[in-house]
Design an enzyme around this catalytic site. Structure first.
Site, short mmCIF file in Angstrom:
data_model
loop_
_atom_site.label_atom_id
_atom_site.label_comp_id
_atom_site.label_asym_id
_atom_site.label_seq_id
_atom_site.Cartn_x
_atom_site.Cartn_y
_atom_site.Cartn_z
N ASP A 145 0.86 -1.20 0.00
CA ASP A 145 0.00 0.00 0.00
C ASP A 145 0.89 1.24 0.00
O ASP A 145 1.26 1.73 1.06
CB ASP A 145 -0.88 0.04 1.25
CG ASP A 145 -1.95 -1.03 1.28
OD1 ASP A 145 -2.92 -0.88 0.53
OD2 ASP A 145 -1.82 -1.99 2.05
N ARG A 153 4.05 2.43 2.90
CA ARG A 153 4.76 1.33 3.58
C ARG A 153 6.27 1.40 3.38
O ARG A 153 7.01 0.79 4.14
CB ARG A 153 4.25 -0.03 3.08
CG ARG A 153 2.75 -0.18 3.06
CD ARG A 153 2.08 0.06 4.39
NE ARG A 153 0.66 -0.28 4.32
CZ ARG A 153 -0.25 0.19 5.17
NH1 ARG A 153 0.11 1.00 6.15
NH2 ARG A 153 -1.51 -0.16 5.05
N ARG A 214 -7.16 10.59 1.82
CA ARG A 214 -6.67 9.56 0.90
C ARG A 214 -7.38 9.64 -0.45
O ARG A 214 -6.96 8.99 -1.40
CB ARG A 214 -6.86 8.18 1.52
CG ARG A 214 -6.07 7.96 2.80
CD ARG A 214 -6.53 6.71 3.53
NE ARG A 214 -6.35 5.52 2.72
CZ ARG A 214 -6.96 4.35 2.98
NH1 ARG A 214 -7.80 4.25 3.98
NH2 ARG A 214 -6.73 3.30 2.21
N LYS A 244 -9.14 1.58 -5.87
CA LYS A 244 -9.88 1.09 -4.70
C LYS A 244 -10.73 2.22 -4.11
O LYS A 244 -10.44 3.39 -4.35
CB LYS A 244 -8.90 0.54 -3.65
CG LYS A 244 -7.89 1.57 -3.09
CD LYS A 244 -6.90 0.86 -2.19
CE LYS A 244 -5.98 1.86 -1.49
NZ LYS A 244 -4.93 1.21 -0.69
N HIS A 245 -11.83 1.90 -3.42
CA HIS A 245 -12.31 0.59 -2.99
C HIS A 245 -13.68 0.39 -3.63
O HIS A 245 -14.63 1.06 -3.24
CB HIS A 245 -12.44 0.52 -1.48
CG HIS A 245 -11.19 0.93 -0.74
ND1 HIS A 245 -10.84 2.26 -0.55
CD2 HIS A 245 -10.22 0.19 -0.15
CE1 HIS A 245 -9.70 2.30 0.14
NE2 HIS A 245 -9.31 1.07 0.38
N HIS A 257 -12.37 -1.14 8.76
CA HIS A 257 -11.41 -1.93 9.53
C HIS A 257 -12.05 -2.44 10.82
O HIS A 257 -11.74 -3.53 11.29
CB HIS A 257 -10.17 -1.10 9.88
CG HIS A 257 -9.30 -0.79 8.72
ND1 HIS A 257 -9.54 0.28 7.88
CD2 HIS A 257 -8.20 -1.40 8.23
CE1 HIS A 257 -8.61 0.32 6.94
NE2 HIS A 257 -7.79 -0.71 7.13
N ASP A 330 -10.00 -6.23 -0.38
CA ASP A 330 -9.30 -5.53 0.69
C ASP A 330 -8.92 -6.60 1.72
O ASP A 330 -9.34 -7.76 1.62
CB ASP A 330 -10.21 -4.45 1.29
CG ASP A 330 -9.42 -3.31 1.93
OD1 ASP A 330 -8.21 -3.49 2.22
OD2 ASP A 330 -10.01 -2.24 2.14
#
Length: 610
Positions: A145, A153, A214, A244-245, A257, A330
Site C-alpha cells: 500500500d 509502507r 486519501r 480502490k475501494h 477496519h 481488501d
C-alpha cells in the site's frame, strides 16, 4: 542509514534465468520471435498450459496474497520467526511459499519488510528465488500500500509524494502522472510490482474516518481525471496500479477496519458519484481493482459486503463495466468482511462473487483449506479457480515476472530516492498548499518583522517513513528559510495547562504557527488557537490533515490546508508561509460552516494567493 548488509542473507545473488524459463515452460523463448498479436495468443496458450499442470493445492495457493514477518526470505530476526509461527505456522517467507504456494506477498512496515531500499530488494529476490525453486515454481506478485500522503509502507530514503487530496488541490493531471511514474519506478526497482493505489473513492462525507485525505476530492470528474493519470504513470513504469475501494468508500462515517459501513446512495447517485473514477480507471487499462467491505443496498440488497457480492463484482464490475482484470479483496482481516460469515466462509464466498486475489486472511491455514474443501465438495469448480489464476498469471506475465523476476542493487541506487525524484516531489507539493484565510495580508510572514516564530500544535504519529513530529518538521523548515523557529508540541487534545504554556511561549515570539489536526467544536485545539490569537501575536493555522479545520477556527487571521503531515507537505507549507512560493492549491472538497453544515463556507475550487 544505507546498511546494505542488513538484508543480506545469501539472497542477493540472482539465480540464473534458466531457473525461471524452466519453471514456466519456456514462455519467454516462445514469445521472443512472435509479433504482438501472436505473442499475446502464444502467451495465453503457455499460461493455460502452466495452469493445467498445477495441482489443486497449488491452484488454491495462487489465489492468496499473504503477509509475512521479516526483512529476509530465509533468515528473519527471531522475533519475526516467532510472529510467523504464531500467526501462520511457518518460520519464514520461504516456508510460507513452500507450504501454501501463495501467489502473492504483501509488504508492511510493521511486519519489518521495508527497512530500507537495498534490504527490500534483497527480500524481493529471496522471495522470488524461494518460489521459483519449488516444483512447478512460479514468480510471486509482491504488493504493498504505497498511496503516499498518510499511507505509505516504504519510507525514506525512497521518494514520498503528497497524498491524493493534496494532489487534488493541485489539480494537475501531469503531476499525478509524474507521481505514478516516479513512485512506480522506485517500487519496481525494489521488486514490488503491484501497488494498492490510487484511491478512486469520491470523498463527499467530511466525517469519513477511513478515506478522507486519501481521496483526490469530492468532484467525481476531477477524481476520475487524476485516477486515470496516476494509473498511466504507475503502469507506464511497469507496476500494476489498483483502483480502490469498489464500488466506492467515499460516503461513510464507519471505518470498515473496525465496523461494517453502509452506503445509502441510490443506484442513480452511485452512477453519477461513485462509478466515474472506476470507469476512468478501466478506460485507462487498470491492472487491478480492490473491493470494499461495505454494503450498498441499492446495488445488492442481500446484506452482504461488496467483497462477497456477485451482483456487484460480477454483475456490475465484470459485466456492466466490462472489466476483465484482476479483482483483489481488501484485507480479509478487516471487521467489515468478517462480521457476517466468519473466516472460513469469506474466501469461498469472495471467489463465488468474482474475486481473483484473496488478500491477507487472518488465518491462512483456515482460509486455504476452506477453499480446497469447497472445490473438493463441489461448491467451487476447478474451472472457477482456473479463470482467476489465469488472470493473475496474465498480470504477472505483463509485468515481466516470468522474463525478469529479480532486481539488482544497481537499479536501487540509480532509481530510489534520487535527487531528481525528491525535487519532483517538492515541486508537486508546492502546487498543493491551499491558502484559505489571509486577513490583513498577514502572509507571507516577513523575516524582518517576524524573525522569531513559535510552532505549536498537534503531533500525531508521523506517517510511516517520514521524519516527524510535524511541529519539529515545520520549525526546521522555517529555520532553513531564515527564521528562528522553535517547536512546542501541544498534542491533539491540549489541556488547560498545556494551552497556558503555549500562550506564555507565544509572548516571546513574533508570530505563531499552529498545526491543527481534525479540530472539533469542543476540542482543546480550538481553545488553543483562540487563546493564542488573544495574545495579539499573528497566528497562522495549518490544517495538517483534513481541510475542514478552518470552519472551526474563525478567529485565526491566516489558515492554510496542507492535507497531510508528511515531510514533503509540511516543507511546502513552510515555503508558502515564508513567501518562498505562492500558494496555488484549490480546495478539492467543499468546507461547510461549523454552525450550519448545510451551508458551504468555502466551495470546491476556492483558494487564495499572494
Amino acid at each position: 542509514m544505507h546498511d546494505t548488509g542488513t538484508g543480506s542473507t545469501g539472497n542477493t545473488a540472482q539465480p540464473s534465468r534458466r531457473t525461471v524459463l524452466a519453471a514456466t515452460a519456456g514462455v519467454t523463448a516462445a514469445l521472443a520471435a512472435a509479433g504482438p498479436a501472436h505473442a499475446a495468443a502464444a502467451d495465453d496458450s503457455r499460461l493455460r498450459a502452466i495452469v493445467s499442470r498445477m495441482t489443486l493445492e497449488e491452484k488454491v495457493g495462487q489465489l492468496f496474497v499473504m503477509r509475512v514477518y521479516g526483512h529476509s526470505a530465509t533468515a528473519p530476526d527471531q522475533a519475526d520467526i516467532d510472529a510467523n509461527l504464531k500467526e501462520i505456522g511457518v518460520r519464514t517467507a520461504a516456508e510460507l511459499l513452500a507450504k501454501y504456494r501463495v501467489g502473492g506477498i504483501i509488504y508492511f512496515a510493521w511486519a519489518h519488510n521495508t527497512r530500507e531500499p537495498h534490504q527490500i530488494a534483497d527480500l524481493s529476490n529471496g522471495i522470488q528465488k524461494a518460489s521459483l525453486e519449488l516444483p512447478r515454481g512460479l514468480p510471486v506478485l509482491i504488493s504493498t500500500d504505497q498511496e503516499h500522503g498518510i499511507v505509505a509502507r516504504v519510507g525514506k530514503p525512497a521518494t514520498l509524494f503528497p497524498g491524493a487530496m493534496a494532489v487534488g488541490a493541485g489539480g494537475s493531471r501531469s503531476d499525478a502522472r509524474t507521481l505514478g511514474r516516479i513512485a512506480g519506478a522506485e517500487l519496481r526497482a525494489m521488486g514490488i510490482r503491484q501497488d494498492y493505489s490510487p484511491v478512486a473513492d469520491v470523498n463527499v462525507n467530511p466525517a469519513n474516518p477511513v478515506i478522507g485525505v486519501r481521496s483526490f476530492g469530492a468532484d467525481p470528474r476531477a477524481v476520475s481525471a487524476l485516477v486515470a493519470a496516476e494509473v498511466a504513470g504507475y503502469q507506464g513504469s511497469g507496476v500494476a496500479a489498483t483502483a480502490k475501494h469498489f464500488p466506492g468508500h467515499g460516503d461513510t462515517n464507519v471505518d470498515s477496519h473496525t465496523g461494517f459501513p453502509t452506503i445509502t446512495h441510490s443506484r442513480e447517485l452511485w452512477e453519477k458519484l461513485d462509478a466515474p473514477p472506476f470507469r476512468a480507471a478501466i478506460a485507462a487499462g487498470i491492472d487491478s481493482i480492490m473491493t470494499a467491505h461495505l454494503m450498498v443496498p441499492a446495488l445488492d440488497d442481500s446484506g452482504d459486503p461488496a467483497t462477497l457480492s456477485r451482483p456487484i463484482l460480477t454483475g456490475i464490475l465484470r459485466e456492466r463495466l466490462g472489466y476483465d482484470g484482476v479483482v483483489v479483496t481488501d484485507s480479509l482481516g478487516m471487521e467489515g468482511v468478517r462480521s457476517k460469515y466468519g473466516d472460513a466462509r469469506v474466501p469461498v464466498l469472495a471467489l463465488k462473487a468474482g474475486v481473483d486475489q484473496l488478500l491477507n486472511p487472518p488465518d491462512l491455514d483456515l482460509a486455504w483449506n476452506a477453499v480446497l474443501t469447497a472445490v473438493r465438495e463441489g461448491e467451487l469448480t476447478e474451472a472457477r479457480l482456473d479463470a482467476s489464476i489465469l488472470r493473475v498469471l496474465r498480470l504477472k506475465s505483463k509485468l515481466g515476472l516470468f522474463r525478469s523476476p529479480y532486481v539488482g542493487q544497481g537499479g536501487v541506487d540509480r532509481t530510489v530516492g534520487t535527487r531528481a525524484h525528491l525535487a519532483a516531489a517538492d515541486r508537486i507539493a508546492e502546487r498543493t498548499t491551499t491558502l484559505l484565510v489571509n486577513e490583513g495580508r498577514l502572509l507571507p510572514l516577513s523575516r524582518r518583522r517576524h524573525p522569531k516564530v513559535l510552532v505549536v500544535g498537534a503531533d500525531p504519529a508521523s506517517p510511516s517513513g517520514t521524519t516527524g513530529p510535524p511541529t519539529g518538521v515545520l520549525a526546521g523548515a522555517l529555520n532553513e528559510l531564515g527564521f528562528t523557529a522553535t517547536a512546542l508540541s501541544t498534542g491533539t487534545a491540549p489541556s488547560a495547562a498545556t494551552i497556558a504554556k503555549a500562550v506564555a511561549a507565544a509572548r516571546d515570539a513574533d508570530a505563531v504557527v499552529a498545526a491543527t489536526y481534525n479540530v472539533t467544536a469542543g476540542s482543546g485545539q480550538k481553545a488553543l488557537v483562540e487563546q493564542l490569537v488573544a495574545t495579539g501575536r499573528p497566528v497562522v493555522a495549518v490544517a495538517i490533515r483534513n481541510p475542514y479545520d478552518v470552519a472551526q477556527l474563525p478567529s485565526a487571521p491566516a489558515c492554510l490546508a496542507a492535507y497531510s503531515w508528511t515531510d514533503v507537505e509540511l516543507r511546502s507549507a513552510a515555503r508558502v508561509i515564508a513567501g518562498r512560493v505562492k500558494p496555488r492549491g484549490k480546495l478539492p472538497v467543499p468546507v461547510q460552516r461549523a454552525d450550519d453544515p448545510e451551508q458551504v463556507l468555502y466551495p470546491i475550487g476556492y483558494g487564495l494567493s499572494y
